[in-house]
Design a protein around this motif. Structure first.
Motif, mmCIF file in Angstrom:
data_model
loop_
_atom_site.group_PDB
_atom_site.id
_atom_site.type_symbol
_atom_site.label_atom_id
_atom_site.label_comp_id
_atom_site.label_asym_id
_atom_site.label_seq_id
_atom_site.Cartn_x
_atom_site.Cartn_y
_atom_site.Cartn_z
ATOM 1 N N THR A 32 0.976 -1.220 -0.124
ATOM 2 C CA THR A 32 -0.198 0.017 0.011
ATOM 3 C C THR A 32 0.884 1.479 -0.008
ATOM 4 O OG1 THR A 32 -1.838 -1.135 1.222
ATOM 5 C CG2 THR A 32 -1.851 1.183 1.340
ATOM 6 N N ALA A 33 1.584 1.332 0.833
ATOM 7 C CA ALA A 33 2.690 2.363 1.142
ATOM 8 C C ALA A 33 3.559 2.652 -0.449
ATOM 9 C CB ALA A 33 3.667 2.263 2.203
ATOM 10 N N LEU A 34 3.950 1.717 -1.117
ATOM 11 C CA LEU A 34 4.583 1.821 -2.321
ATOM 12 C C LEU A 34 3.459 1.942 -3.705
ATOM 13 C CD1 LEU A 34 7.127 -0.883 -1.984
ATOM 14 C CD2 LEU A 34 7.592 1.597 -1.652
ATOM 15 N N GLY A 35 2.457 1.529 -3.457
ATOM 16 C CA GLY A 35 1.488 1.475 -4.510
ATOM 17 C C GLY A 35 0.808 2.575 -4.801
ATOM 18 N N GLY A 39 0.892 4.663 -8.271
ATOM 19 C CA GLY A 39 -0.299 5.130 -8.917
ATOM 20 C C GLY A 39 -0.625 6.665 -9.304
ATOM 21 N N VAL A 40 -0.121 7.459 -8.341
ATOM 22 C CA VAL A 40 -0.053 8.817 -8.594
ATOM 23 C C VAL A 40 1.099 9.205 -9.522
ATOM 24 C CG1 VAL A 40 0.491 11.042 -7.672
ATOM 25 C CG2 VAL A 40 -0.706 9.372 -6.209
ATOM 26 N N ILE A 56 7.065 -0.479 -14.751
ATOM 27 C CA ILE A 56 7.079 -1.159 -13.716
ATOM 28 C C ILE A 56 5.808 -1.897 -13.190
ATOM 29 C CG2 ILE A 56 7.575 -1.235 -11.038
ATOM 30 C CD1 ILE A 56 9.463 1.070 -11.757
ATOM 31 N N ILE A 57 4.787 -1.077 -13.204
ATOM 32 C CA ILE A 57 3.244 -1.594 -12.927
ATOM 33 C C ILE A 57 2.903 -2.760 -13.797
ATOM 34 C CG2 ILE A 57 0.917 -0.998 -12.870
ATOM 35 C CD1 ILE A 57 1.879 1.766 -11.942
ATOM 36 N N GLU A 58 3.099 -2.599 -15.154
ATOM 37 C CA GLU A 58 2.570 -3.463 -16.024
ATOM 38 C C GLU A 58 3.344 -4.915 -15.897
ATOM 39 O OE1 GLU A 58 -0.228 -3.602 -18.173
ATOM 40 O OE2 GLU A 58 -0.450 -2.073 -16.722
ATOM 41 N N THR A 95 4.916 -8.210 -2.232
ATOM 42 C CA THR A 95 4.867 -6.751 -2.065
ATOM 43 C C THR A 95 4.920 -6.310 -3.598
ATOM 44 O OG1 THR A 95 5.714 -6.546 0.182
ATOM 45 C CG2 THR A 95 6.109 -4.627 -1.490
ATOM 46 N N LEU A 96 5.789 -6.703 -4.581
ATOM 47 C CA LEU A 96 5.878 -6.393 -5.809
ATOM 48 C C LEU A 96 4.743 -6.342 -6.460
ATOM 49 C CD1 LEU A 96 9.465 -7.407 -6.865
ATOM 50 C CD2 LEU A 96 8.732 -4.931 -6.540
ATOM 51 N N TRP A 97 3.897 -7.588 -6.232
ATOM 52 C CA TRP A 97 2.743 -7.662 -6.940
ATOM 53 C C TRP A 97 1.559 -6.704 -6.346
ATOM 54 C CZ3 TRP A 97 -1.899 -9.395 -4.286
ATOM 55 C CH2 TRP A 97 -2.916 -9.665 -5.121
ATOM 56 N N CYS A 98 1.418 -6.895 -5.008
ATOM 57 C CA CYS A 98 0.513 -6.055 -4.406
ATOM 58 C C CYS A 98 0.692 -4.446 -4.874
ATOM 59 C CB CYS A 98 0.669 -6.081 -2.867
ATOM 60 S SG CYS A 98 -0.637 -5.397 -1.851
ATOM 61 N N MET A 99 1.840 -3.979 -4.510
ATOM 62 C CA MET A 99 2.074 -2.603 -5.252
ATOM 63 C C MET A 99 1.721 -2.482 -6.504
ATOM 64 S SD MET A 99 5.826 -1.333 -5.940
ATOM 65 C CE MET A 99 6.060 -2.433 -7.321
ATOM 66 N N SER A 100 1.858 -3.205 -7.464
ATOM 67 C CA SER A 100 1.574 -3.062 -8.814
ATOM 68 C C SER A 100 -0.020 -2.996 -8.920
ATOM 69 C CB SER A 100 2.091 -4.263 -9.633
ATOM 70 O OG SER A 100 1.583 -5.292 -9.418
ATOM 71 N N GLU A 101 -0.701 -3.716 -8.216
ATOM 72 C CA GLU A 101 -2.020 -3.918 -8.520
ATOM 73 C C GLU A 101 -2.726 -2.590 -7.731
ATOM 74 O OE1 GLU A 101 -4.249 -6.240 -9.870
ATOM 75 O OE2 GLU A 101 -2.691 -7.530 -10.493
ATOM 76 N N ILE A 102 -2.106 -2.338 -6.682
ATOM 77 C CA ILE A 102 -2.655 -1.237 -5.791
ATOM 78 C C ILE A 102 -2.239 -0.037 -6.836
ATOM 79 C CG2 ILE A 102 -2.512 0.657 -4.097
ATOM 80 C CD1 ILE A 102 -2.255 -2.080 -2.245
ATOM 81 N N ALA A 103 -1.356 0.283 -7.369
ATOM 82 C CA ALA A 103 -1.061 1.329 -8.327
ATOM 83 C C ALA A 103 -1.741 1.356 -9.434
ATOM 84 C CB ALA A 103 0.454 1.141 -8.814
#
Length: 215
Positions: A32-35, A39-40, A56-58, A95-103
């Motif tokens: 969450t803290a990275l995503g 996203g912004v 990175i997100i994709e 975290t990499l997966w969660c970060m990208s999904e949240i972003a």
């Protein structure tokens, strides 16, 4: 069924539960803290910022989670010449997966806000940062909350993949007990119960929020 197998092996099983919960909580917080910032940034008008972040997100959204875990645990130590413990590798990969999904959720929520909101902020001489913090993000948060809860639900289920790289989590502990006692049904029912307790509140929260916010 002999439920005493759960009591007799509780020290091992409870440690596995604790490791699973640890991985989930750490990943949720870090993702969450990275995503959110990613996203912004993915909505930036500066191509030199937007395009690398979008890439990175994709990449991490597109990769299967087990592949990301294997990369962090096996490939990253070879490239970086460092030793990464299995639990840290599991947290990093998830975290990499969660970060990208949240972003991606944040990016979509921000893009769904009418451009007139930004123009109104500019008309009041607000900087883009002020517009983002005081106008865009509060509205985006309302829209991103249900899918965000859904990601957390999927994350809780994905912690089971940590066993693939040798983490002594609940799945691994259950397998050890089964090998000792052959009580597979009791252990699997216990594992199902633990993940139901972990995941079901997110399902209820997501359903409630979608129903409430759709009014």
């Amino acid at each position: 069924m002999d439920w005493h197998v759960i009591i007799d092996n509780w020290p091992l099983l409870s440690k596995g539960v604790w490791v699973t919960v640890e991985i989930f909580v750490y990943t949720l917080v870090l993702g969450t803290a990275l995503g959110i910032p990613l996203g912004v940034l993915s909505n930036s008008k500066i191509a030199a910022v937007r395009l690398p972040v979008f890439g990175i997100i994709e990449v991490f959204r597109g990769l299967p989670v087990p592949i990301t875990l294997f990369f962090v645990f096996f490939a990253a130590p070879y490239v970086l010449h460092i030793d990464i413990p299995s639990k840290i590798a599991a947290v990093s990969g998830l975290t990499l997966w969660c970060m990208s999904e949240i972003a991606e959720v944040v990016r979509g929520a921000l893009q769904s806000i009418p451009k007139g909101q930004t123009e109104a902020g500019k008309a009041h001489a607000l900087t883009y940062f002020q517009i983002l913090v005081w106008i865009l993000l509060p509205q985006a948060f309302r829209r991103m909350l249900p899918p965000l809860i859904g990601i957390y639900n999927r994350l809780a289920k994905s912690t089971t993949l940590a066993a693939l790289i040798g983490v002594r989590d609940l799945i691994t502990a259950g397998q050890i007990v089964i090998e000792r006692t052959m009580a597979s049904l009791e252990i699997y029912l216990f594992i199902i119960a633990v993940f139901f307790i972990l995941c079901y509140p997110f399902s209820i929260a997501s359903f409630y929020l979608e129903k409430k916010l759709s009014r």
